[in-house]
Design an enzyme around this catalytic site. Sequence first.
Site, PDB file in Angstrom:
ATOM      1  N   PRO A  78     -55.618  90.199  29.324  1.00  0.00           N
ATOM      2  CA  PRO A  78     -56.814  90.136  28.697  1.00  0.00           C
ATOM      3  C   PRO A  78     -57.046  88.944  27.977  1.00  0.00           C
ATOM      4  CG  PRO A  78     -55.819  92.419  28.605  1.00  0.00           C
ATOM      5  CD  PRO A  78     -54.921  91.543  28.951  1.00  0.00           C
ATOM      6  N   CYS A  79     -58.418  88.503  27.767  1.00  0.00           N
ATOM      7  CA  CYS A  79     -58.479  87.033  27.583  1.00  0.00           C
ATOM      8  C   CYS A  79     -59.268  87.329  26.095  1.00  0.00           C
ATOM      9  CB  CYS A  79     -59.459  86.167  28.330  1.00  0.00           C
ATOM     10  SG  CYS A  79     -61.305  86.991  28.700  1.00  0.00           S
ATOM     11  N   PRO A  80     -60.078  88.218  25.548  1.00  0.00           N
ATOM     12  CA  PRO A  80     -60.486  88.406  24.120  1.00  0.00           C
ATOM     13  C   PRO A  80     -59.756  87.835  23.114  1.00  0.00           C
ATOM     14  CG  PRO A  80     -61.269  90.352  25.566  1.00  0.00           C
ATOM     15  CD  PRO A  80     -60.136  89.616  26.382  1.00  0.00           C
ATOM     16  N   PRO A  81     -58.331  88.007  23.193  1.00  0.00           N
ATOM     17  CA  PRO A  81     -57.555  87.602  21.682  1.00  0.00           C
ATOM     18  C   PRO A  81     -57.790  86.075  21.627  1.00  0.00           C
ATOM     19  CG  PRO A  81     -56.307  89.332  23.194  1.00  0.00           C
ATOM     20  CD  PRO A  81     -57.557  88.731  23.977  1.00  0.00           C
ATOM     21  N   PHE A  82     -58.086  85.319  22.748  1.00  0.00           N
ATOM     22  CA  PHE A  82     -57.942  83.830  22.676  1.00  0.00           C
ATOM     23  C   PHE A  82     -59.387  82.932  22.906  1.00  0.00           C
ATOM     24  CE2 PHE A  82     -54.050  85.611  24.830  1.00  0.00           C
ATOM     25  CZ  PHE A  82     -53.356  85.306  23.759  1.00  0.00           C
TER      26      PHE A  82
END
Length: 419
Positions: A78-82
Site C-alpha cells: 500500500p502506498c498511502p503511508p508514503f
Amino acid sequence: MAEQLRVVEICAGAGGQSLGLERAGFEHELAVELDANACSTLRLNRPGWKVASGDVADPEIWTPADYQGIDLLAGGVPCPPFTIAGKQLGATDTRDLFAWTVEQCRIVKPRALLLENVRGLSMNRFTAYRQAILDELHDMGYVADWKLFQASDYGVSQLRPRFVLVAMRPEEFAYFDWPEPSRTKPPTVGELVHDLMAANGWPGADAWREKANKIAPTIVGGSKKHGGADLGPTRAKAAWAEMGVDGWGIADSAPGPEVPVDFNPKLTWPMVARIQGWDDDRYKWEFFGRKTSVYRQIGNAFPPPVAEAIGSAIRRALGHETEPRTLIEEVKPVHDPVYHVLRKSTRYMGVEDISRALPHPLDQHTLERHINHLKRDFEIEEKARGSITVYRLGEFKAFTGQDAHPRHEAFQMQLPTIS
C-alpha cells in the site's frame, strides 16, 4: 529454453505487476490480494494460479514458510503511508506493509526481493525509514538498492513515477543492472486511444486526437474511502482539461455521433487500462467488477511494461546472464547519517556527541529538528543529563508482525475503506 523461475506476489492487485513478471519469465506459485474483485480479475485471466484472498499479514491466509527458497518475493504494498497527497505517516500508518514484507525475507529467504511504491518514499521525509529497510536486509545477508522509475521511459503513455527496491544475495546482486529506458517515445494520449474514442462515431474524435497531444498525468485509482472514480486531484484534472478530457469521472462508453465536435469527453476504463500499459497485444487482460471497482483496480496497478523490464533484469541476474560487478559487501549505503549514528550506539548521546560522529557536523538546532523528524517513525528515548538532553534510538514503529502492534485493531476497523 530459459529456466522458469518462481514468484510469490503479495498485494498483487489486478495483476499489472503479475503480468509483467510473467512476461519476464516468472511463474506464479501464489498471488495474495485483499480486494475480492481484484482476486476475481486474477482468477479470470489465470485460472491455474493459486490466488489467496485476504489480509496478507494474516497467517490464516498464507504461510510464508511454505515458500522458502522462492526465486522472487514481489509486491506493490500500500502506498498511502508514503504518498505526497496524504499525511505521510510512514511507519505509524496502519496500512504500511513495507517493513513487514522485508521481515518475511527472514522466513521465505527468497533469492530476490522486488517491492514498488510511490515517489514519496524516495523523499527526505523517509531517509531514516529507507535506512532501516536497507540495514535489515543487510543484516539478513542481502544487498539492496533503490531506484526511481518513470513509466514513460518504458513505453507507457503516462507520467507515473514509482520507487522500486530490489535486493539479492551478494553473489547474485553482482549480476544485477537496472533496466535501461526504452529508446522509443511513448505515444500521446490522443494517438494511443483515438480508436476507442472514435468507436461510437463521435465526429470530434480526430480533432480531439490532435488536442490530446501529451502523455497522461499519473492515473490515480483512488480509495473506497473517497467514493467514485475520477482522474485525480485538482492539478491532474487541469492537465487532463488541457488535453480535452473531462477528469471528473469515468464514462460508460465513448461519445456517439450526436455529441458536438468541441465536447470534452471522459475516458472509459478500457482507455485508462491502455494508458496504464495494458493493450490488446503483449499485455492483454480482462477485468472483473463494476465500473468504479475496475477503474480502481487499473489505477492502483503497476504498469505491466515497467514490471516486465525490472523483472527481466532480475531474471538475468539470477541466471548470471550479465557481466558481474565487484561489490563491496561490508559497506552499507547511508541514506540518513543521524539515524545511522544513533543505530550504531548503545548509549545515550547528546547533540554534540552525535555531531562529532557524523561525516559532516551539524549545528544543534538542525540536529534537534532531525531527531524530532526521526520520532515519526522510531521510538526515541531521551533523558536529561545535567543541562543537556541525551537521546537513544528505540524501536522501529513499523509493523513487522508484532502480536501487540496497534495495526491489528486499526486494520479491522478500517477494512471496509482499505483499497
